[in-house]
Design an enzyme around this catalytic site. Structure first.
Site, PDB file in Angstrom:
ATOM      1  N   TYR A 172     -52.768  45.784  72.830  1.00 30.94           N
ATOM      2  CA  TYR A 172     -54.222  45.708  72.922  1.00 30.94           C
ATOM      3  C   TYR A 172     -54.627  45.991  74.367  1.00 30.94           C
ATOM      4  CZ  TYR A 172     -52.842  42.724  68.997  1.00 30.94           C
ATOM      5  OH  TYR A 172     -52.234  42.223  67.866  1.00 30.94           O
ATOM      6  N   ARG A 173     -55.541  46.918  74.552  1.00 32.73           N
ATOM      7  CA  ARG A 173     -55.935  47.259  75.915  1.00 32.73           C
ATOM      8  C   ARG A 173     -56.559  46.045  76.606  1.00 32.73           C
ATOM      9  NH1 ARG A 173     -60.953  50.506  73.514  1.00 32.73           N
ATOM     10  NH2 ARG A 173     -62.665  49.165  74.221  1.00 32.73           N
ATOM     11  N   TRP A 186     -58.951  42.419  71.190  1.00 27.13           N
ATOM     12  CA  TRP A 186     -58.425  42.059  69.879  1.00 27.13           C
ATOM     13  C   TRP A 186     -59.385  42.572  68.815  1.00 27.13           C
ATOM     14  CZ3 TRP A 186     -57.094  36.585  71.905  1.00 27.13           C
ATOM     15  CH2 TRP A 186     -55.735  36.525  72.253  1.00 27.13           C
ATOM     16  N   GLY A 191     -53.401  41.284  64.262  1.00 24.68           N
ATOM     17  CA  GLY A 191     -52.762  39.976  64.193  1.00 24.68           C
ATOM     18  C   GLY A 191     -53.177  39.043  65.311  1.00 24.68           C
ATOM     19  N   GLU A 232     -42.497  41.641  64.812  1.00 22.03           N
ATOM     20  CA  GLU A 232     -42.184  42.953  65.382  1.00 22.03           C
ATOM     21  C   GLU A 232     -40.821  42.976  66.049  1.00 22.03           C
ATOM     22  OE1 GLU A 232     -46.542  42.760  64.808  1.00 22.03           O
ATOM     23  OE2 GLU A 232     -45.055  41.395  65.664  1.00 22.03           O
ATOM     24  N   ASP A 281     -61.054  56.429  74.819  1.00 22.68           N
ATOM     25  CA  ASP A 281     -60.042  56.011  73.845  1.00 22.68           C
ATOM     26  C   ASP A 281     -59.329  57.194  73.197  1.00 22.68           C
ATOM     27  OD1 ASP A 281     -58.612  54.149  72.166  1.00 22.68           O
ATOM     28  OD2 ASP A 281     -60.337  52.828  72.372  1.00 22.68           O
TER      29      ASP A 281
END
Length: 484
Positions: A172-173, A186, A191, A232, A281
């Site tokens: 997430y940036r 987020w 998640g 992950e 982006d």
């Protein structure tokens, strides 16, 4: 298995896949501009190591995943489809018929035991510990002129569900507000956002740890669209063929990769928001500013001589396309477990992952393409797919020119296009409402009489095998004489 990011950089150097930039280059727009130019060169250009970012002693690694060869090197496979075949074997185990079959299964069974991470007492990521540390030593980039500030763009953000303890790792940036606070982008479907919602409902502070740079399988695994509830680190363990080693953080109750370059420890307060953005982006456009949670840093740990791993996104193709391509190939066997009629799928670079997915199917009954569209819109992050194009199995979906030809010749727009509504990506700007909009499915398969098509379907033009062989021989001689 690469022991860390440094080993991967050395391997890229040995393969002549790395360009070292020894002159000073500014993290303010210049590194991003160079990377953008390089990533749009044929084949994605080389990986880049900026050894002297202006004003900093820490090198910047970028575009390390930015080609098919380097993506395969990162995951230690010859082709991404080799990895897909390994996953298919794991998801379709066969009962051994004898001792020979049993021996053949041993490597697969060995891979399974390497999935679970393990905690160790210490790691290189804590060679230097600075409680109340700051971001001032890290050459964080400002990527595009109208960005709201500098952004950490390739973090591994670790959180745990406050109720179940289930871990999530996401990318997430993070917009830098000052040397000890950042935004935490987020998106509502992710998640990390769910863990934050639970923490806010409980009225509790959410511990967060951000790892920057690790062996190449880990940052990739953090970007992968894992099914909800699956760690992950299991994927990372499978990819790296060895369990991921974790160390306990110093100031928060979380574990992070022991081989990371830098770790930011901290928390997000319930109810706190701050304006984040705009940001150039992966859509190729600036995303709109909005209010997002705020990350407060309590401790910074790092290696003695870290490399700052980052990326830049923008108008495709860029480095993120190759990471997305790896996810496409890796998750195809898992998608086939639910929708076995799918033969292949492709997310073209121009489709920026969620705008278009092209799928070929083994068509078996009337309306089959429509069934596939609806299945796709119900599968995890594939729900964001704005356009789903379905073709027959004899169409090469990796060849966008062939797909465009088939779509143009195989559809009657009124009959073969369907629309529906549902969730869309938070970065979708064309929808009337945030995160909710329409989707389009295109049935470009051959139509059957049982689907109401009364005419005969035309046959594709092709020469005979004999004429084709003769043409290949003559063309070979023409090419040799032409080049001579």
């Amino acid at each position: 298995m690469y022991r860390d990011l440094n080993a991967f950089i050395d391997a890229l150097d040995n393969e002549r896949e790395l360009a070292r930039i020894t002159e000073p280059v500014s993290p303010d727009l210049e590194i991003s501009a160079v990377t953008d130019r390089v990533s749009k060169s044929p084949g994605g250009g080389p990986a880049l190591l900026f050894e002297r970012p202006t004003g900093y002693d820490m090198p910047v690694g970028i575009n390390l995943y930015g080609s098919m060869k380097r993506m395969c090197m990162a995951l230690e496979v010859q082709t991404l489809d080799d990895l897909a075949r390994e996953i298919e074997q794991l998801t379709k185990p066969k009962m051994p018929a004898g001792i020979l079959d049993t021996l053949k299964m041993l490597p697969i069974l060995g891979r399974l035991k390497d999935l679970m991470p393990k905690t160790v007492s210490s790691g290189p990521c804590q060679e230097v510990v600075r409680k109340n540390g700051t971001l001032e030593e890290i050459p964080i980039l400002k990527c595009w002129p109208e960005d709201g500030g500098r952004y950490i763009t390739l973090p591994m953000v670790f959180t745990k569900d406050p109720e179940t303890g289930m871990r999530n790792i996401g990318t997430y940036r993070m917009q830098v507000y000052d040397e000890r606070t950042t935004g935490m982008h987020w998106q509502r479907h992710k998640g990390g956002a769910q863990h934050h919602r639970i923490a806010e409902r409980l009225g509790t502070r959410l511990p967060v740890a951000v790892a920057l740079g690790a062996d190449p399988a880990l940052p990739f695994a953090a970007t992968a669209p894992m099914p909800e509830g699956l760690d992950e680190l299991l994927l990372a363990g499978f990819l790296r063929r060895e369990r991921v080693e974790l160390v306990k953080c110093v100031t928060v109750d979380l574990e992070v990769p022991a081989n990371a370059q830098i770790v930011l420890e901290g928390y997000v307060e319930p109810g706190e928001r701050r304006r984040e953005g705009p940001f150039g982006d992966h859509t190729g456009f600036y995303s709109h500013p909005d209010d997002y949670p705020v990350f407060h840093i309590t401790c910074v740990t790092r290696r003695k001589n870290p490399v700052y791993l980052t990326t830049v996104v923008g108008i495709p193709p860029m480095e993120d396309f190759y990471m997305g391509k790896a996810s496409e190939r890796i998750f195809l066997p898992l998608i086939r477990k639910t929708v076995p009629e799918i033969v292949d799928m492709h997310f073209p670079a121009e489709g920026i992952f969620h705008n278009m997915v092209i799928i070929s199917i083994d068509k078996r009954y009337p309306g089959h393409a429509r069934k596939i569209m609806n299945a796709v819109w119900g599968l995890g992050q594939l729900m964001f797919s704005k356009m789903v194009v379905v073709v027959d199995k004899d169409v090469d979906v990796q060849n966008v020119s062939e797909v465009a030809w088939i779509v143009g010749t195989h559809i009657d727009p009124e009959r073969d296009v369907q629309f529906t509504r549902g969730p869309v990506d938070d970065l979708e700007d064309a929808s009337d409402l945030p995160a909710y909009g329409s989707k389009m499915g295109i049935d470009a398969t051959r139509k059957w009489p049982s689907e109401g098509f009364k005419r005969s379907w035309p046959r594709r033009i092709a020469t005979t095998d004999a004429a084709g062989q003769r043409a290949a021989e003559i063309w070979g001689r023409i090419q040799r004489g032409w080049k001579a």
